[in-house]
Motif scaffolding. Structure first.
Motif, mmCIF file in Angstrom:
data_model
loop_
_atom_site.group_PDB
_atom_site.id
_atom_site.type_symbol
_atom_site.label_atom_id
_atom_site.label_comp_id
_atom_site.label_asym_id
_atom_site.label_seq_id
_atom_site.Cartn_x
_atom_site.Cartn_y
_atom_site.Cartn_z
ATOM 1 N N ARG A 17 0.387 5.319 -0.563
ATOM 2 C CA ARG A 17 -0.550 6.416 -0.858
ATOM 3 C C ARG A 17 0.052 7.736 -0.392
ATOM 4 O O ARG A 17 0.510 7.835 0.735
ATOM 5 C CB ARG A 17 -1.881 6.176 -0.134
ATOM 6 C CG ARG A 17 -2.575 4.888 -0.560
ATOM 7 C CD ARG A 17 -3.710 4.515 0.374
ATOM 8 N NE ARG A 17 -4.235 3.186 0.065
ATOM 9 C CZ ARG A 17 -4.899 2.406 0.929
ATOM 10 N NH1 ARG A 17 -5.123 2.828 2.174
ATOM 11 N NH2 ARG A 17 -5.327 1.225 0.563
ATOM 12 N N LYS A 55 -3.856 10.637 -3.178
ATOM 13 C CA LYS A 55 -4.462 11.427 -2.108
ATOM 14 C C LYS A 55 -5.116 10.571 -1.034
ATOM 15 O O LYS A 55 -6.286 10.186 -1.144
ATOM 16 C CB LYS A 55 -5.513 12.377 -2.693
ATOM 17 C CG LYS A 55 -6.022 13.328 -1.627
ATOM 18 C CD LYS A 55 -6.966 14.341 -2.213
ATOM 19 C CE LYS A 55 -7.543 15.210 -1.105
ATOM 20 N NZ LYS A 55 -8.580 16.090 -1.635
ATOM 21 N N ALA A 56 -4.356 10.309 0.011
ATOM 22 C CA ALA A 56 -4.934 9.710 1.212
ATOM 23 C C ALA A 56 -5.234 10.875 2.161
ATOM 24 O O ALA A 56 -4.310 11.564 2.608
ATOM 25 C CB ALA A 56 -3.956 8.734 1.848
ATOM 26 N N SER A 57 -6.486 11.081 2.440
ATOM 27 C CA SER A 57 -6.897 12.253 3.228
ATOM 28 C C SER A 57 -6.243 12.267 4.602
ATOM 29 O O SER A 57 -6.083 13.305 5.213
ATOM 30 C CB SER A 57 -8.410 12.249 3.393
ATOM 31 O OG SER A 57 -8.801 11.075 4.090
ATOM 32 N N TYR A 58 -5.853 11.100 5.089
ATOM 33 C CA TYR A 58 -5.320 10.981 6.448
ATOM 34 C C TYR A 58 -3.794 11.069 6.470
ATOM 35 O O TYR A 58 -3.192 10.954 7.535
ATOM 36 C CB TYR A 58 -5.776 9.663 7.074
ATOM 37 C CG TYR A 58 -5.504 8.453 6.205
ATOM 38 C CD1 TYR A 58 -6.453 7.999 5.296
ATOM 39 C CD2 TYR A 58 -4.289 7.800 6.270
ATOM 40 C CE1 TYR A 58 -6.194 6.918 4.475
ATOM 41 C CE2 TYR A 58 -4.025 6.708 5.454
ATOM 42 C CZ TYR A 58 -4.987 6.277 4.568
ATOM 43 O OH TYR A 58 -4.724 5.204 3.754
ATOM 44 N N LEU A 61 -2.267 10.444 13.764
ATOM 45 C CA LEU A 61 -2.176 10.418 12.310
ATOM 46 C C LEU A 61 -0.821 9.854 11.883
ATOM 47 O O LEU A 61 0.145 9.912 12.644
ATOM 48 C CB LEU A 61 -2.312 11.841 11.757
ATOM 49 C CG LEU A 61 -3.742 12.392 11.743
ATOM 50 C CD1 LEU A 61 -3.730 13.884 11.482
ATOM 51 C CD2 LEU A 61 -4.551 11.683 10.659
ATOM 52 N N ASN A 70 -2.110 2.210 -5.181
ATOM 53 C CA ASN A 70 -1.591 3.581 -5.075
ATOM 54 C C ASN A 70 -2.720 4.599 -5.125
ATOM 55 O O ASN A 70 -3.681 4.415 -5.862
ATOM 56 C CB ASN A 70 -0.685 3.896 -6.278
ATOM 57 C CG ASN A 70 0.635 3.167 -6.276
ATOM 58 O OD1 ASN A 70 1.083 2.672 -7.298
ATOM 59 N ND2 ASN A 70 1.260 3.076 -5.124
ATOM 60 N N SER A 71 -2.549 5.634 -4.352
ATOM 61 C CA SER A 71 -3.419 6.794 -4.502
ATOM 62 C C SER A 71 -2.567 8.037 -4.301
ATOM 63 O O SER A 71 -1.678 8.053 -3.460
ATOM 64 C CB SER A 71 -4.559 6.772 -3.493
ATOM 65 O OG SER A 71 -5.228 8.021 -3.498
ATOM 66 N N ARG A 82 2.750 0.897 3.685
ATOM 67 C CA ARG A 82 2.694 -0.376 4.394
ATOM 68 C C ARG A 82 2.914 -1.518 3.420
ATOM 69 O O ARG A 82 2.729 -1.360 2.216
ATOM 70 C CB ARG A 82 1.300 -0.574 5.017
ATOM 71 C CG ARG A 82 1.009 0.319 6.196
ATOM 72 C CD ARG A 82 -0.441 0.179 6.614
ATOM 73 N NE ARG A 82 -1.307 0.810 5.659
ATOM 74 C CZ ARG A 82 -2.481 0.351 5.251
ATOM 75 N NH1 ARG A 82 -2.941 -0.806 5.709
ATOM 76 N NH2 ARG A 82 -3.212 1.002 4.376
ATOM 77 N N ASP A 105 0.749 7.015 3.517
ATOM 78 C CA ASP A 105 0.458 5.644 3.928
ATOM 79 C C ASP A 105 1.408 4.681 3.225
ATOM 80 O O ASP A 105 1.340 4.508 2.008
ATOM 81 C CB ASP A 105 -1.003 5.323 3.584
ATOM 82 C CG ASP A 105 -1.513 4.118 4.352
ATOM 83 O OD1 ASP A 105 -0.713 3.421 4.978
ATOM 84 O OD2 ASP A 105 -2.728 3.874 4.299
ATOM 85 N N ASP A 107 3.743 -1.955 9.312
ATOM 86 C CA ASP A 107 2.667 -0.981 9.486
ATOM 87 C C ASP A 107 3.175 0.424 9.146
ATOM 88 O O ASP A 107 4.375 0.648 8.982
ATOM 89 C CB ASP A 107 2.165 -1.030 10.928
ATOM 90 C CG ASP A 107 0.746 -0.494 11.040
ATOM 91 O OD1 ASP A 107 0.193 -0.013 10.029
ATOM 92 O OD2 ASP A 107 0.186 -0.562 12.152
ATOM 93 N N ASN A 108 2.266 1.338 9.051
ATOM 94 C CA ASN A 108 2.591 2.734 8.787
ATOM 95 C C ASN A 108 3.230 3.370 10.022
ATOM 96 O O ASN A 108 3.081 2.867 11.132
ATOM 97 C CB ASN A 108 1.290 3.479 8.430
ATOM 98 C CG ASN A 108 1.536 4.654 7.492
ATOM 99 O OD1 ASN A 108 2.607 4.782 6.899
ATOM 100 N ND2 ASN A 108 0.558 5.507 7.345
ATOM 101 N N ASN A 109 3.929 4.471 9.847
ATOM 102 C CA ASN A 109 4.539 5.188 10.979
ATOM 103 C C ASN A 109 3.680 6.390 11.358
ATOM 104 O O ASN A 109 3.202 7.104 10.497
ATOM 105 C CB ASN A 109 5.938 5.672 10.597
ATOM 106 C CG ASN A 109 6.932 4.535 10.518
ATOM 107 O OD1 ASN A 109 6.567 3.384 10.725
ATOM 108 N ND2 ASN A 109 8.168 4.833 10.205
ATOM 109 N N LYS A 110 3.539 6.597 12.655
ATOM 110 C CA LYS A 110 2.663 7.663 13.133
ATOM 111 C C LYS A 110 3.433 8.748 13.885
ATOM 112 O O LYS A 110 4.549 8.529 14.335
ATOM 113 C CB LYS A 110 1.649 7.065 14.108
ATOM 114 C CG LYS A 110 0.698 6.080 13.463
ATOM 115 C CD LYS A 110 -0.018 5.296 14.564
ATOM 116 C CE LYS A 110 -1.471 5.064 14.221
ATOM 117 N NZ LYS A 110 -2.235 4.618 15.392
ATOM 118 N N THR A 167 0.863 -1.183 0.000
ATOM 119 C CA THR A 167 0.000 0.000 0.000
ATOM 120 C C THR A 167 0.893 1.224 0.000
ATOM 121 O O THR A 167 1.765 1.349 0.859
ATOM 122 C CB THR A 167 -0.888 0.019 1.253
ATOM 123 O OG1 THR A 167 -1.813 -1.059 1.148
ATOM 124 C CG2 THR A 167 -1.649 1.325 1.375
#
Lengths: 338, 338, 338, 338
Positions: free
Chosen positions: D148, D227-230, D267, D224-225, D235, D233, D248-251, D146
């Motif tokens: 994004r 634009k991930a609004s959050y 986030l 792929n995107s 992963r 991303d 996992d993603n990093n916050k 993933t």
């Protein structure tokens, strides 16, 4: 904006962290001189002098003290006399009396004194502080701090450390006041030696649970160990009338391996050098910015004193097997205009 | 294998859970009679009788007591006299003296008595118990239990509950003994009223932190609240010489929504009826199986007594603002051959 | 409310789940008769008859069909003739033509037909569906479903299963339509045999990645394996214009052990019997409630047909190594008034 | 060890990251000259020259190219002529032919060329790579990436970017090869515009799902995107015969707030500057170390070429709505001795 000119005393583990941050990472800071007996003339392009030369150097605005604990108070006094603002690593001094006199000296001289409680600048704990201040959990009633080191320091260190409460738990005492935003009334502590004979030999303990009762009846529990086999463990949880907030430990990475035994994730970061890398930088940035803007410091000598009082009360509590009121400790000393 | 024939007294909230499990979910159990003043003649196809009829029913092997607390001890005595094995909901009785006499009676009669500490059968806590027993964390030194209810019970309940420690924390005291596998030596508790005037009116507290010191110096900390705004919170963490184990809370589902505000997950399960649904079933299964196999019970009267002693010590600690040794409580009562 | 009287055909693994739910857990449902060649006269207190007797039993309102797949369509036709509402386990039938005829028959007869896509009733997936419907993630654009079994079924099962897409992925195809709330336009699938020779022998595949393109250009990706060494894996993630939602897998418990190797958590639940225990109950409850209230069914024959069309397209895609439009599949059959 | 003397061309966003790492963080690296039209004479104490002066500077060992994409190939050729080792930011060049010629040139000249696929040095992905190499998941069969971005770049950037696959997905194509340790045989991609009219105006897409089939039949899916609004991303998950591993993603931090709405976490980190801060440093360290030790580079020109071939195949797949074999792309070009 003009730069803040810094003199830095002591290039040990923490001193080096501050040096590198001041020299390479923090705009508007300039290291003019360092003092450390292990280095002569030059250190990474910076002039080396004695502590006295450094403190009295006319161009230096502020002194960062990272030398051994037993020199802190004397250097603070010299800085006050030289009208230099001060950043001092914790602990301030092992003698409560001596801490009081430096605070008086600093106050009279009108210089600023920031204590090195770097964890207030950690992203996790800062976020919890922010959530509490925004009343996201309502009125806080129970705070739980877990603070465990990966292994006990050598005997030599232990002997001059001031003991678990003064050396290690003191960060958690400051954290408790920082997060709760309340003052402690009473301390009860139990402690034991579970990790090594050296700890007992040093007359110290390595495992402790400390209860704090705040003025309004709310409570905190701190659990400390000198030896978490799995690494450095720094977490907290705060519970209040409208919710709860937790800060989890930081890990090497976010991987999860799932196999026939279950799921497996990474170890926590090894120790404070890794875990608090960013917080040391942000702490020093906050110091520099406060000086630049002429604003109040985010952690000051009073904060150092209060954490120390709790540490002493915890020690008394263990020795006398009873809860100890902070005012008992206060009453034992002459606390003037603080 | 022949069925175990059960009589069940009390069809309140917990009684109904046990009834449904015994009737529909547990092989080798058969509910022969129930007793509850709210029901006449038949309840879901089962004959209704008085408690006395039920206890003395010749076909009944074992009695499950879920009636109000103040009837427990009398029913236990009657069961002992009728040579019936007993499953009794907690608390056993609010009087320590009375608990002791029932334990003596039960012992003399040679019948079995299991106490309803259902949380020992929860998948999470059972797993932690197993990990500790397998020495996966080495020697346990610090246990932390979080146990928070979603809201305080009504005033009427509070008044006859025996207070927070006897009514609510008692589960955690049992859990502490279960997980640590050690006996408690000393108790220190602080408590306050933060949630409602009714709690104060009932002379009770709603928020508490309780420290247990075990015989070998290891420690436990329990934090309780009658009101976690976010729901039922049941977690624990145990730290030992070789590692740490945690049991997290259970949630409605595993969703995670990530939007511009951050990530958002589900609420915890509402209360004990949801959270401990499986543990009630497994607890009763364990009771039936122990009877079938003629084996020892997984939780017995002695466990009930020990948890009660801790609850009393916690109350004394709060009242007298000092740590209380369990043997102080033991010395106040005549404890014979237990 | 009067009870819904049920006849249940087939007491295999899934049949038993439905039987126990209908008999013990679901109010307003009553099992009047069961049919299964393995049982005579009585099964747990319920009369046993032939499927034909059961379907034509005058007291029975609805028939639950859990017999082997190749009997489903015939029983549906018989139920339609007898004006009985129908709950039929998936797959409906392996022949698309035959599915179409039963849908026509059912429609003409005016009886209701619910397909056993139980995962729609799983707490995690139901929550994601709800979040999507509440527009919490905005417009959904990418859906990812992970669906992996703990091990391949025996060769005998594989041979009559209809293949991976029709037997296993079909649940995911239904889930994709359910969560996205859109219809599929195009399917591309790649597949392989990685787990066992038996799978190849059965002419089947055991590992697949299936891409779905929806009418509006949004996309779904499903990954399937017949053998996840770590157990049953059922997760999904949906990404949209305003956020993302994930449903994680369900585990045996919530423990976390942290030792010198890292952190270690529980295995996922073993298989669908554990993971979907509640969803089977809620599915059957939804069926009973819809009948009671005379409302539409939450999953109907049309949903079964659409999932089947996707399964067929996936198979063609693998065979012909190209994306396949759903309308190509539709065009191959006579689809009348559906 | 003698220092590696570096010339750095281009002080844009990425160029600055590399500059700061080389100057302040990496031992044995020394920045001798920089070239950037926005700076004259001196940049942070380093001499500024033209790219040509820099490449031909006799003291410089290696050149780091961070200038606009359309200059990369020419600078690589010049470096090869001047016998300088090269670190070049991705993409290498938008023309496959031109990439091939530079690879030939570099090879003939016997200089080293490293491509800036920094994500290989991210702690999470490096760990997954390590787990796969240690065979912790057995033979890998399904990879899911993933990736994004938090928002689409400006139209001006989009127009010269080479398109989503060449500009953004190319990192994921490299990651797929890196993690799987296998070569791609076939690509199938679907794509759409969901985020902004500017993307369509630039003739590009902003949302894509790309399937890779490897030589041995194993599969990868990349979503792929733009634009991930959050937020950002990043992963991945890899599934194999003996297990699964996830990164996992990093916050921003590890906080969890639990209130009456549920639990709420931080986030993700905002974008690549934050997320990959360490990986940029470690990447450059790896480059310097390889030069110092005379060892092979961890990512080379061939890796850049392979990722590019996949990007081109993905584009053809979307345009022609069919799976595309990598050898089709290879056959369109003259690939000699590579």
């Amino acid at each position: 904006m003009k730069n803040i000119k810094i003199g830095l005393i002591g290039l040990g583990r923490i001193g080096l962290i501050h040096f590198n941050n001041l020299k390479y990472q923090i705009p508007y800071a300039e290291v003019v001189m360092v003092a450390d007996p292990r280095h002569k003339e030059q250190f990474k392009g910076v002039v080396v002098g004695t502590a006295e030369e450094l403190i009295n150097h006319p161009e230096i605005d502020a002194v960062v003290i990272c030398s051994p604990t037993n020199t802190h108070a004397d250097y603070i006094d010299l800085c006050a006399a030289a009208r230099k603002d001060i950043f001092c690593e914790k602990p301030h001094d092992l003698s409560l009396e001596r801490v009081i006199t430096t605070l008086e000296t600093v106050k009279k001289a009108g210089v600023k004194l920031m204590l090195g409680f770097n964890r207030r600048f950690d992203a996790n704990f800062k976020k919890i502080h922010e959530l509490v201040n925004l009343r996201k959990i309502g009125e806080p009633t129970i705070l739980k701090i877990t603070s465990r080191d990966p292994g006990p320091p050598p005997l030599s260190y232990l002997k001059s450390s001031g003991g678990l409460f003064m050396d290690m738990s003191i960060h958690d005492f400051d954290m408790a006041r920082f997060i709760m935003g309340k003052e402690v009334e009473k301390v009860y502590a139990t402690a034991a030696v579970f990790t090594s004979d050296e700890v007992a030999e040093a007359g110290d303990v390595d495992t402790a649970v400390i209860n704090l009762t705040f003025m309004d009846g709310s409570m905190a529990v701190i659990d400390n160990s000198r030896k978490a086999s799995y690494g450095y463990d720094q977490r907290l949880e705060i519970f209040g009338s409208n919710g709860m907030a937790q800060a989890d430990n930081n890990k090497h990475d976010s991987h999860l391996l799932v196999d026939q035994e279950g799921s497996h994730g990474a170890l926590p970061l090894d120790f404070f050098m890794d875990r608090y890398e960013a917080s040391y930088r942000l702490e020093m940035m906050a110091f520099i910015e406060a000086l630049l803007k002429g604003e109040g410091l985010p952690v000051d000598g009073h904060d150092g004193l209060e954490a120390m009082l709790i540490a002493i009360a915890a020690k008394v509590s263990v020795d006398e097997k009873r809860p100890v009121l902070l005012k008992e400790i206060r009453n034992t000393i002459r606390i003037k205009a603080l």
